[in-house]
Design a protein around this motif. Structure first.
Motif, PDB file in Angstrom:
ATOM      1  N   GLY A   1       0.806  -1.223   0.000  1.00 57.52           N
ATOM      2  CA  GLY A   1       0.000   0.000   0.000  1.00 57.52           C
ATOM      3  C   GLY A   1       0.835   1.267   0.000  1.00 57.52           C
ATOM      4  O   GLY A   1       0.571   2.203  -0.745  1.00 57.52           O
ATOM      5  N   SER A   2       1.872   1.289   0.835  1.00 58.54           N
ATOM      6  CA  SER A   2       2.732   2.469   0.906  1.00 58.54           C
ATOM      7  C   SER A   2       3.938   2.348  -0.015  1.00 58.54           C
ATOM      8  O   SER A   2       4.747   3.271  -0.097  1.00 58.54           O
ATOM      9  CB  SER A   2       3.204   2.687   2.350  1.00 58.54           C
ATOM     10  OG  SER A   2       4.010   1.597   2.780  1.00 58.54           O
ATOM     11  N   GLN A   3       4.070   1.206  -0.671  1.00 59.81           N
ATOM     12  CA  GLN A   3       5.187   0.909  -1.568  1.00 59.81           C
ATOM     13  C   GLN A   3       6.524   1.076  -0.848  1.00 59.81           C
ATOM     14  O   GLN A   3       7.491   1.592  -1.387  1.00 59.81           O
ATOM     15  CB  GLN A   3       5.110   1.761  -2.832  1.00 59.81           C
ATOM     16  CG  GLN A   3       3.851   1.500  -3.612  1.00 59.81           C
ATOM     17  CD  GLN A   3       3.669   2.434  -4.785  1.00 59.81           C
ATOM     18  OE1 GLN A   3       4.440   3.354  -4.990  1.00 59.81           O
ATOM     19  NE2 GLN A   3       2.638   2.181  -5.554  1.00 59.81           N
ATOM     20  N   GLU A   4       6.547   0.594   0.365  1.00 55.33           N
ATOM     21  CA  GLU A   4       7.712   0.739   1.230  1.00 55.33           C
ATOM     22  C   GLU A   4       8.515  -0.554   1.275  1.00 55.33           C
ATOM     23  O   GLU A   4       7.960  -1.643   1.362  1.00 55.33           O
ATOM     24  CB  GLU A   4       7.221   1.093   2.634  1.00 55.33           C
ATOM     25  CG  GLU A   4       8.295   1.267   3.649  1.00 55.33           C
ATOM     26  CD  GLU A   4       7.710   1.643   5.006  1.00 55.33           C
ATOM     27  OE1 GLU A   4       8.509   1.799   5.922  1.00 55.33           O
ATOM     28  OE2 GLU A   4       6.484   1.767   5.140  1.00 55.33           O
ATOM     29  N   ILE A   5       9.830  -0.406   1.209  1.00 56.36           N
ATOM     30  CA  ILE A   5      10.766  -1.514   1.373  1.00 56.36           C
ATOM     31  C   ILE A   5      11.785  -1.044   2.401  1.00 56.36           C
ATOM     32  O   ILE A   5      12.461  -0.038   2.187  1.00 56.36           O
ATOM     33  CB  ILE A   5      11.492  -1.855   0.054  1.00 56.36           C
ATOM     34  CG1 ILE A   5      10.499  -2.153  -1.066  1.00 56.36           C
ATOM     35  CG2 ILE A   5      12.452  -3.021   0.261  1.00 56.36           C
ATOM     36  CD1 ILE A   5      11.139  -2.242  -2.442  1.00 56.36           C
ATOM     37  N   SER A   6      11.890  -1.762   3.522  1.00 54.90           N
ATOM     38  CA  SER A   6      12.760  -1.313   4.606  1.00 54.90           C
ATOM     39  C   SER A   6      13.455  -2.492   5.252  1.00 54.90           C
ATOM     40  O   SER A   6      12.915  -3.596   5.298  1.00 54.90           O
ATOM     41  CB  SER A   6      11.932  -0.567   5.653  1.00 54.90           C
ATOM     42  OG  SER A   6      12.731  -0.213   6.763  1.00 54.90           O
ATOM     43  N   GLN A   7      14.643  -2.255   5.779  1.00 51.90           N
ATOM     44  CA  GLN A   7      15.337  -3.278   6.550  1.00 51.90           C
ATOM     45  C   GLN A   7      14.955  -3.200   8.024  1.00 51.90           C
ATOM     46  O   GLN A   7      15.314  -4.076   8.794  1.00 51.90           O
ATOM     47  CB  GLN A   7      16.844  -3.133   6.399  1.00 51.90           C
ATOM     48  CG  GLN A   7      17.343  -3.589   5.040  1.00 51.90           C
ATOM     49  CD  GLN A   7      18.843  -3.587   4.974  1.00 51.90           C
ATOM     50  OE1 GLN A   7      19.461  -2.532   4.938  1.00 51.90           O
ATOM     51  NE2 GLN A   7      19.439  -4.770   4.968  1.00 51.90           N
ATOM     52  N   ILE A   8      14.228  -2.166   8.394  1.00 51.14           N
ATOM     53  CA  ILE A   8      13.838  -1.963   9.784  1.00 51.14           C
ATOM     54  C   ILE A   8      12.331  -2.159   9.912  1.00 51.14           C
ATOM     55  O   ILE A   8      11.559  -1.449   9.265  1.00 51.14           O
ATOM     56  CB  ILE A   8      14.225  -0.548  10.252  1.00 51.14           C
ATOM     57  CG1 ILE A   8      15.721  -0.339  10.086  1.00 51.14           C
ATOM     58  CG2 ILE A   8      13.780  -0.322  11.688  1.00 51.14           C
ATOM     59  CD1 ILE A   8      16.181   1.081  10.240  1.00 51.14           C
ATOM     60  N   PRO A   9      11.889  -3.125  10.735  1.00 49.42           N
ATOM     61  CA  PRO A   9      10.448  -3.317  10.917  1.00 49.42           C
ATOM     62  C   PRO A   9       9.871  -2.247  11.846  1.00 49.42           C
ATOM     63  O   PRO A   9      10.357  -2.058  12.961  1.00 49.42           O
ATOM     64  CB  PRO A   9      10.361  -4.704  11.557  1.00 49.42           C
ATOM     65  CG  PRO A   9      11.652  -4.863  12.289  1.00 49.42           C
ATOM     66  CD  PRO A   9      12.675  -4.096  11.489  1.00 49.42           C
ATOM     67  N   TYR A  10       8.883  -1.525  11.352  1.00 51.00           N
ATOM     68  CA  TYR A  10       8.185  -0.559  12.202  1.00 51.00           C
ATOM     69  C   TYR A  10       6.830  -0.252  11.593  1.00 51.00           C
ATOM     70  O   TYR A  10       6.631  -0.381  10.388  1.00 51.00           O
ATOM     71  CB  TYR A  10       8.999   0.727  12.391  1.00 51.00           C
ATOM     72  CG  TYR A  10       9.229   1.514  11.133  1.00 51.00           C
ATOM     73  CD1 TYR A  10      10.297   1.227  10.310  1.00 51.00           C
ATOM     74  CD2 TYR A  10       8.360   2.539  10.757  1.00 51.00           C
ATOM     75  CE1 TYR A  10      10.506   1.924   9.140  1.00 51.00           C
ATOM     76  CE2 TYR A  10       8.563   3.254   9.583  1.00 51.00           C
ATOM     77  CZ  TYR A  10       9.635   2.938   8.782  1.00 51.00           C
ATOM     78  OH  TYR A  10       9.824   3.643   7.620  1.00 51.00           O
ATOM     79  N   GLY A  11       5.899   0.136  12.456  1.00 53.75           N
ATOM     80  CA  GLY A  11       4.560   0.471  11.985  1.00 53.75           C
ATOM     81  C   GLY A  11       3.946  -0.676  11.211  1.00 53.75           C
ATOM     82  O   GLY A  11       3.994  -1.823  11.625  1.00 53.75           O
ATOM     83  N   ALA A  12       3.376  -0.347  10.064  1.00 55.82           N
ATOM     84  CA  ALA A  12       2.679  -1.338   9.244  1.00 55.82           C
ATOM     85  C   ALA A  12       3.527  -1.829   8.080  1.00 55.82           C
ATOM     86  O   ALA A  12       3.004  -2.341   7.109  1.00 55.82           O
ATOM     87  CB  ALA A  12       1.379  -0.738   8.730  1.00 55.82           C
ATOM     88  N   ASN A  13       4.845  -1.679   8.165  1.00 56.21           N
ATOM     89  CA  ASN A  13       5.670  -2.058   7.016  1.00 56.21           C
ATOM     90  C   ASN A  13       5.997  -3.543   6.979  1.00 56.21           C
ATOM     91  O   ASN A  13       6.708  -3.993   6.103  1.00 56.21           O
ATOM     92  CB  ASN A  13       6.950  -1.228   6.960  1.00 56.21           C
ATOM     93  CG  ASN A  13       8.018  -1.686   7.932  1.00 56.21           C
ATOM     94  OD1 ASN A  13       7.739  -2.356   8.912  1.00 56.21           O
ATOM     95  ND2 ASN A  13       9.247  -1.301   7.671  1.00 56.21           N
ATOM     96  N   THR A  14       5.480  -4.322   7.909  1.00 58.30           N
ATOM     97  CA  THR A  14       5.813  -5.747   7.950  1.00 58.30           C
ATOM     98  C   THR A  14       4.748  -6.620   7.290  1.00 58.30           C
ATOM     99  O   THR A  14       4.588  -7.782   7.634  1.00 58.30           O
ATOM    100  CB  THR A  14       6.031  -6.208   9.407  1.00 58.30           C
ATOM    101  OG1 THR A  14       4.846  -5.933  10.142  1.00 58.30           O
ATOM    102  CG2 THR A  14       7.210  -5.508  10.033  1.00 58.30           C
TER     103      THR A  14
END
Length: 109
Positions: free
Chosen positions: A11-24
Motif C-alpha cells: 500500500g505504501s510501496q515501502e521496502i525497509s530493513q527496519i520493521p516498524y509500523g505497518a511495514n511488515t
C-alpha cells in the motif's frame, strides 16, 4: 551476493530493513539487485496510479476499457509475484493461503 531481510508494504510501496509500523506486511530475503528491481516495479505502479487518477476525471472512458487500469493491475500482480518468489517461508505460506502471488496456469493470481 548476500541476501538481507526486508519488510515490504504494498500500500505504501515501502521496502525497509527496519520493521516498524505497518511495514511488515511481507517479509522477504533479497539481494540489493532484487530490491532494486522491486523498487522499480513500485515506481511503475506509482506512475500507473497517476494515470488511473487522470482517467477517473474523463467520464467517457469506461473502467473496463481502460489501458491505465489494466497496466496498474498487471504491474501490481507482477510485484506480488516478485514478493512471493523472495518471501520467507512464513510470508510465502500466508500468501499461498490467501492465493496471492503464485503462478497458476501461466497466470499470476
Amino acid at each position: 551476493m548476500e541476501k538481507k531481510t526486508y519488510y515490504v508494504n504494498i500500500g505504501s510501496q515501502e521496502i525497509s530493513q527496519i520493521p516498524y509500523g505497518a511495514n511488515t506486511e511481507y517479509t522477504i530475503e533479497a539481494t540489493d539487485e532484487e530490491v532494486f528491481l522491486l523498487r522499480e516495479k513500485f515506481n511503475e505502479i506509482h506512475e500507473d496510479d497517476f494515470g488511473t487518477y487522470i482517467r477517473a476525471h474523463i467520464p467517457y472512458v469506461q473502467y473496463h476499457d481502460d489501458r491505465d487500469n489494466d497496466k496498474y493491475d498487471n504491474d501490481l500482480q507482477e510485484a506480488l509475484q516478485m514478493i512471493y518468489k523472495l518471501a520467507n517461508q512464513e510470508t510465502k505460506q500466508a500468501m499461498e493461503e490467501s492465493n496471492i502471488g503464485q503462478e497458476k496456469n501461466n497466470e499470476t493470481i
